[in-house]
Design a protein around this motif. Sequence first.
Motif, PDB file in Angstrom:
ATOM      1  N   MET A  56       1.422  -1.194   0.041  1.00 17.09           N
ATOM      2  CA  MET A  56      -0.111  -0.127   0.225  1.00 17.09           C
ATOM      3  C   MET A  56       0.696   1.660  -0.042  1.00 17.09           C
ATOM      4  O   MET A  56       1.838   1.337   0.325  1.00 17.09           O
ATOM      5  N   SER A  57       0.828   2.271  -0.666  1.00 19.13           N
ATOM      6  CA  SER A  57       1.733   3.170  -0.921  1.00 19.13           C
ATOM      7  C   SER A  57       1.283   4.266  -0.093  1.00 19.13           C
ATOM      8  O   SER A  57       0.286   3.776   0.592  1.00 19.13           O
ATOM      9  N   SER A  58       2.268   5.344   0.305  1.00 20.21           N
ATOM     10  CA  SER A  58       1.269   6.055   1.638  1.00 20.21           C
ATOM     11  C   SER A  58       0.536   6.973   1.568  1.00 20.21           C
ATOM     12  O   SER A  58      -0.212   7.688   2.149  1.00 20.21           O
ATOM     13  N   GLN A  59       0.293   7.160   0.114  1.00 18.55           N
ATOM     14  CA  GLN A  59      -1.236   8.039  -0.539  1.00 18.55           C
ATOM     15  C   GLN A  59      -2.234   7.265  -0.093  1.00 18.55           C
ATOM     16  O   GLN A  59      -3.263   7.577   0.118  1.00 18.55           O
ATOM     17  N   THR A  60      -1.892   6.038  -0.019  1.00 15.83           N
ATOM     18  CA  THR A  60      -3.040   5.244   0.078  1.00 15.83           C
ATOM     19  C   THR A  60      -3.476   5.312   1.913  1.00 15.83           C
ATOM     20  O   THR A  60      -4.606   5.617   1.732  1.00 15.83           O
ATOM     21  N   LEU A  61      -2.731   4.571   2.263  1.00 13.67           N
ATOM     22  CA  LEU A  61      -2.582   5.009   3.782  1.00 13.67           C
ATOM     23  C   LEU A  61      -3.295   6.203   4.175  1.00 13.67           C
ATOM     24  O   LEU A  61      -4.187   5.871   4.976  1.00 13.67           O
ATOM     25  N   TYR A  62      -2.680   7.642   3.565  1.00 13.61           N
ATOM     26  CA  TYR A  62      -2.913   8.183   4.347  1.00 13.61           C
ATOM     27  C   TYR A  62      -4.676   8.720   4.407  1.00 13.61           C
ATOM     28  O   TYR A  62      -5.437   9.633   4.994  1.00 13.61           O
ATOM     29  N   SER A  63      -5.046   8.168   2.963  1.00 11.09           N
ATOM     30  CA  SER A  63      -5.536   8.963   2.503  1.00 11.09           C
ATOM     31  C   SER A  63      -7.190   7.702   3.042  1.00 11.09           C
ATOM     32  O   SER A  63      -8.426   8.068   3.844  1.00 11.09           O
ATOM     33  N   ILE A  64      -6.730   6.696   3.761  1.00  5.21           N
ATOM     34  CA  ILE A  64      -7.248   5.683   3.736  1.00  5.21           C
ATOM     35  C   ILE A  64      -7.848   6.057   5.143  1.00  5.21           C
ATOM     36  O   ILE A  64      -8.908   6.330   6.696  1.00  5.21           O
ATOM     37  N   ALA A  65      -6.779   6.615   6.387  1.00  4.79           N
ATOM     38  CA  ALA A  65      -6.920   7.524   7.883  1.00  4.79           C
ATOM     39  C   ALA A  65      -7.498   8.883   7.561  1.00  4.79           C
ATOM     40  O   ALA A  65      -8.336   9.108   8.765  1.00  4.79           O
ATOM     41  N   ALA A  66      -7.647   9.524   6.382  1.00  6.43           N
ATOM     42  CA  ALA A  66      -8.330  10.838   6.583  1.00  6.43           C
ATOM     43  C   ALA A  66     -10.053  10.338   6.725  1.00  6.43           C
ATOM     44  O   ALA A  66     -10.747  10.699   7.458  1.00  6.43           O
ATOM     45  N   ALA A  67     -10.236   9.202   6.290  1.00  5.75           N
ATOM     46  CA  ALA A  67     -11.419   8.883   5.691  1.00  5.75           C
ATOM     47  C   ALA A  67     -12.174   8.163   6.703  1.00  5.75           C
ATOM     48  O   ALA A  67     -13.150   8.455   7.268  1.00  5.75           O
ATOM     49  N   CYS A  68     -10.944   7.195   7.688  1.00  9.73           N
ATOM     50  CA  CYS A  68     -11.857   7.373   8.933  1.00  9.73           C
ATOM     51  C   CYS A  68     -11.667   8.202   9.627  1.00  9.73           C
ATOM     52  O   CYS A  68     -12.486   7.920  10.261  1.00  9.73           O
ATOM     53  N   CYS A  69     -11.020   8.958  10.025  1.00  9.92           N
ATOM     54  CA  CYS A  69     -11.044   9.982  11.103  1.00  9.92           C
ATOM     55  C   CYS A  69     -12.079  10.563  10.655  1.00  9.92           C
ATOM     56  O   CYS A  69     -12.972  11.116  11.171  1.00  9.92           O
ATOM     57  N   GLY A  70     -12.853  10.922   9.062  1.00 16.61           N
ATOM     58  CA  GLY A  70     -13.620  11.723   8.711  1.00 16.61           C
ATOM     59  C   GLY A  70     -15.132  11.250   8.914  1.00 16.61           C
ATOM     60  O   GLY A  70     -16.160  11.753   9.772  1.00 16.61           O
TER      61      GLY A  70
END
Length: 134
Positions: A1-15
Amino acid sequence: MSSQTLYSIAAACCGFISAIFFAVGSAFTSQQKIVALSGTYWNFNPVFAAAAVSQSTQYAIGALLLFVAFLLQVVAALAPPTIPQAQCPVLANAWLFVLSILAVIGLPAWLSCVLLTKWRLKKVLEELSVTTQS
């Protein structure tokens, strides 16, 4: 998993958790609570105080999480897509990562909300009792 995908998933979960706190702040105002809040008391309405403090705290936690989600989205947009992450089991499986992030963000947020509500309610009730005795 790329770092972009990692941060995007984390942001979606936080949102997502942020949206839950905003929804709980208003959606769970039941008919019984509305009736109790509408009643009158000689001094002050402790039910209204508890509901107002609870809703205010839920909104505050939701707003903080929304801010964190925004920051994670900015980091995701700026992260280079070519940098792979370490292949631990949690990062290798996207669904496991989503569940882990939801637990890591949701549990502390919920505990913070409960503790902050209790602390703030105690202060509000103390101030109300002093104000009404004067």
